[in-house]
Design a protein around this motif. Sequence first.
Motif, PDB file in Angstrom:
ATOM      1  N   THR A  50     -15.897 -54.925 -15.155  1.00 46.52           N
ATOM      2  CA  THR A  50     -16.554 -53.647 -15.382  1.00 46.52           C
ATOM      3  C   THR A  50     -15.564 -52.523 -15.612  1.00 46.52           C
ATOM      4  O   THR A  50     -15.934 -51.450 -16.046  1.00 46.52           O
ATOM      5  CB  THR A  50     -17.446 -53.294 -14.180  1.00 46.52           C
ATOM      6  N   SER A  80     -18.188 -53.883 -26.965  1.00 49.79           N
ATOM      7  CA  SER A  80     -18.679 -53.260 -25.741  1.00 49.79           C
ATOM      8  C   SER A  80     -20.080 -52.693 -25.948  1.00 49.79           C
ATOM      9  O   SER A  80     -20.510 -52.432 -27.071  1.00 49.79           O
ATOM     10  CB  SER A  80     -17.735 -52.144 -25.298  1.00 49.79           C
ATOM     11  N   ALA A  81     -20.754 -52.462 -24.844  1.00 47.65           N
ATOM     12  CA  ALA A  81     -22.081 -51.848 -24.910  1.00 47.65           C
ATOM     13  C   ALA A  81     -22.007 -50.454 -25.516  1.00 47.65           C
ATOM     14  O   ALA A  81     -22.917 -50.022 -26.225  1.00 47.65           O
ATOM     15  CB  ALA A  81     -22.697 -51.795 -23.513  1.00 47.65           C
ATOM     16  N   LYS A 170     -23.491 -55.697 -21.002  1.00 51.96           N
ATOM     17  CA  LYS A 170     -22.140 -55.250 -20.689  1.00 51.96           C
ATOM     18  C   LYS A 170     -21.287 -55.334 -21.938  1.00 51.96           C
ATOM     19  O   LYS A 170     -20.567 -54.396 -22.282  1.00 51.96           O
ATOM     20  CB  LYS A 170     -21.523 -56.103 -19.592  1.00 51.96           C
ATOM     21  N   ASN A 197     -25.157 -56.778 -18.114  1.00 50.52           N
ATOM     22  CA  ASN A 197     -24.627 -55.832 -17.137  1.00 50.52           C
ATOM     23  C   ASN A 197     -24.904 -56.320 -15.724  1.00 50.52           C
ATOM     24  O   ASN A 197     -26.055 -56.571 -15.352  1.00 50.52           O
ATOM     25  CB  ASN A 197     -25.286 -54.467 -17.362  1.00 50.52           C
ATOM     26  N   ASP A 199     -23.388 -54.605 -12.960  1.00 49.40           N
ATOM     27  CA  ASP A 199     -22.957 -53.567 -12.022  1.00 49.40           C
ATOM     28  C   ASP A 199     -23.887 -53.559 -10.819  1.00 49.40           C
ATOM     29  O   ASP A 199     -25.119 -53.593 -10.960  1.00 49.40           O
ATOM     30  CB  ASP A 199     -22.977 -52.195 -12.688  1.00 49.40           C
ATOM     31  N   THR A 225     -31.667 -48.465 -17.346  1.00 50.19           N
ATOM     32  CA  THR A 225     -31.150 -49.585 -16.561  1.00 50.19           C
ATOM     33  C   THR A 225     -30.793 -49.067 -15.179  1.00 50.19           C
ATOM     34  O   THR A 225     -30.317 -47.923 -15.031  1.00 50.19           O
ATOM     35  CB  THR A 225     -29.923 -50.229 -17.244  1.00 50.19           C
ATOM     36  N   ARG A 237     -30.429 -55.867 -10.980  1.00 45.93           N
ATOM     37  CA  ARG A 237     -30.367 -54.856 -12.043  1.00 45.93           C
ATOM     38  C   ARG A 237     -31.531 -55.065 -13.000  1.00 45.93           C
ATOM     39  O   ARG A 237     -31.688 -56.137 -13.581  1.00 45.93           O
ATOM     40  CB  ARG A 237     -29.045 -54.906 -12.795  1.00 45.93           C
ATOM     41  N   SER A 239     -33.504 -53.625 -16.444  1.00 47.60           N
ATOM     42  CA  SER A 239     -33.288 -52.870 -17.680  1.00 47.60           C
ATOM     43  C   SER A 239     -34.538 -52.960 -18.534  1.00 47.60           C
ATOM     44  O   SER A 239     -35.214 -54.005 -18.552  1.00 47.60           O
ATOM     45  CB  SER A 239     -32.087 -53.416 -18.460  1.00 47.60           C
TER      46      SER A 239
END
Length: 866
Positions: A50, A80-81, A170, A197, A199, A225, A237, A239
Amino acid sequence: MRLSSGLSISNRHLWSTASPLVLGLASVLTATPAFAEAAAASAASVDAGTSDEGASIVVTGSRRAARSPSDVPAPVDIVSAAELSQQPSPDVSNQLRLVVPSLNVNDNPISGTSAGIRPVTLRGLSPDHTLVLVNGKRFNRSADIPSFSGGLSDGSQSPDISVIPSIALKQVQVLRDGAAAQYGADAIAGVVNFIMNDDVSGGLIQSQFSSTYEGDGDTYQVAGTYGVPVGDTGFVRLSGEYSSADRAVRAVQRDDAAALQAAGYTGVPDPATRFGTPQIRDNIKLFLNSGVDVGIGELYAFGGYSSRKTSVDFFYRNPIDRDGVFTDGAGNFLVGDMTPDDGVACPGTGADAIPVGSADAAARLAEVIATPNCFATASLYPGGYSPYFINKVKTVFGTAGLRGELLPDLQYDLSFGASRYKMSIYVHNSINPSLGSDSPTEFYNGSRIQEEQVANLDLSYPLEVGFATPLNIAGGVEWHREKFTVKAGEPASYEAGVLATQGFTVGEDAYAGYSPDIAGSRSRDNWSFYLDLETNPIEQLDLGLAARYESFSDFGDKVTYKVSGLFHITDSLGVRSTYATGFHAPSPGQQAYTGLGQQLTADGTLVQTGIIPADNPIALAVGGQKLKPETSKSFSAGLVFDEPWLNVTIDYFNIKMKNRLTQSQSYSLTDLQRADLIAQGYAFASQIGTFKFFTNDFSSTTQGVDVVATVPLNFIPAGQTAFSAAMNYTKNEVTSYDPSDPNELLDEGRVIQLEKMLPRWRGNATITHSSERWHGLVRMNYFGKYTELHVNSLGLRFDPGSEITFDAEVGFKPLENLDIAVGATDIFDNRPDLNPYRGILGSKYPTTSPMGLAGGTYYIRAGITF
């Protein structure tokens, strides 16, 4: 061969039990990101990181511990996102095509299902030659099988990546290398791995609006998210994304429709066909990522749900020359008697026929329409009509598993996934001509469903053998089941009405519904076992060897392998190379596909063509045969240079394929063959003059070069600035086409599409800048020249030139947690070359344009983090 009817009780039970289990687990599981690193045996199992440093970690293409792109023996793009979000489209396939030059996605207007489920191609090969993974696990195919998408994608059955919400990502890792031995069948061109993702906490709510410079194509998107820690070791998580898009019409009025308007016909649509991008409504995407350390390992789960409705036009039906609908094929208007046994003849029939173009035709048609029990299609559509094709998609997918350490250093990953993808087909503003005045104008034409289940066990162990690094021994087993089902439409979409014997065609005119005789299921299972070895005999040399055995219930056995190596000449400079074999086994859907398409005759007349299964007796009579796997041999070689001031990779690739799957050329349908097809349940055979089928008929060589470079611009103060560039050159060549062979199933047009439909040259160059308060980018995109056979017609060939477009975005943070950005793609509103045949069907630009059709598009985006 028709689909076998009926469903297996055990398989139905498996789905009904597994699907709620997988998605139910996803709602309660949690995990720690640190624990993920312990499961390096699987590419999916490794946390991609991350932090800024973690953003450049590769977990795709190797089953060893994650590492940098410069330390893997095959090229991998890491997107990348943030890069994906800097665009106006909420569709992840659109977002990827602007940042990965070797990946192509076309708009496919007037292509039915393929206008909304757009196939993605990598390195110029078919969409189902690329394997798609989510968190390293095989992602399911869609239920779409294109038959009118410009040629390259026709006959493929690939995943629909647009169901993945980009806000849940992610990063995306694109492995540009054959990897069937590592990941399984289909990975001929490469692998696209969506890493979600993970996180543990924090959230983002984002909204965006975009519109074209012409003021159409308005798109609204709201996404969010949010991750929450659970206990000391886990997270959940969630989203979600909702979007809606209007049509962007890039059409002109057809010449024939304009002539009708000038002649005083009423009700002529203008433009007759709305070429462009589709209308998309209620586009909902949900995703959940989660896991928890349960002592014996990490219990994880992820999955999603998506639904949307896509609407596009079909071709215009001209009221003076649409045989079987408006006209009788002999130059007269078609008139039907709804009560043929009452002894009263309708005016305009038999010797009293009404010639098209006669001075009194309008008055005599008005008499027919006013006479009870008499029918002419002009009573519904006096100016002709364009049917509206509506595709409703619903998909649910999920994976749950357990991974960890069985013994010291022995890693395992056990998982099970299940999915269901359903597309339901509706047609509005149309007619079943044989039903006459009893016909509805809105139809449900049936559904196609793709269901899959996948179970995996992956093991990995680093064995000390005296080399510079341990010998990483990875192996595992996978079970994969897929089933393709066709559901019948409503009777009015396929049944023969009272006018069927009076020259009127049977079934809904644009896309005849699936009849009960065609409906049913076809399925297959396959088992695979793999072994993957990788080590550094000396510190500078990385060597890898992978082999996989797969056994299919319908195609038998197949072994693939891959060897790879990377040698660091210096700490900065390395050379790498791979050699791999691969294959794609035609899916149950490809084996059973039935449908309608369109083609233009030499004089420009649009006619229906039917797609029938390859093992149908009629296809077998002209050289068709049961489908077999496509096979490949690929070689790559490249250079890697990595210094703080410059990172560059140059890779050459060569992919040779045999037994490639394609659509055959068109064959004329005799009256006897037509009657035979109708008897088998193919009611649409009454509408078609030709037929095609999918076939293994040719070999090809695909070769090219990829160059990727990144340069940090450290001399620019206040923030971080970088320049990056990527270039792809791909040349496709059909190596087995022989037009002098009477048994050759390909035609010249299909060869041109396979070789030249995509540009050989693609590239982009980007400058990005970010600081505490500001960020921005400027990107240049290059699209090389290509060839279009307009609506698949060899007689309508043209060669649009190369194009350059520019994109830009600037964003600022008025508050610490608020980011506002404005931007545009194709900021100078560059368009493809005008279509020289636009007056024939109304398409202003080439329908296969790799740069898209909409032109300049601006957007504004706002996001709040918390």
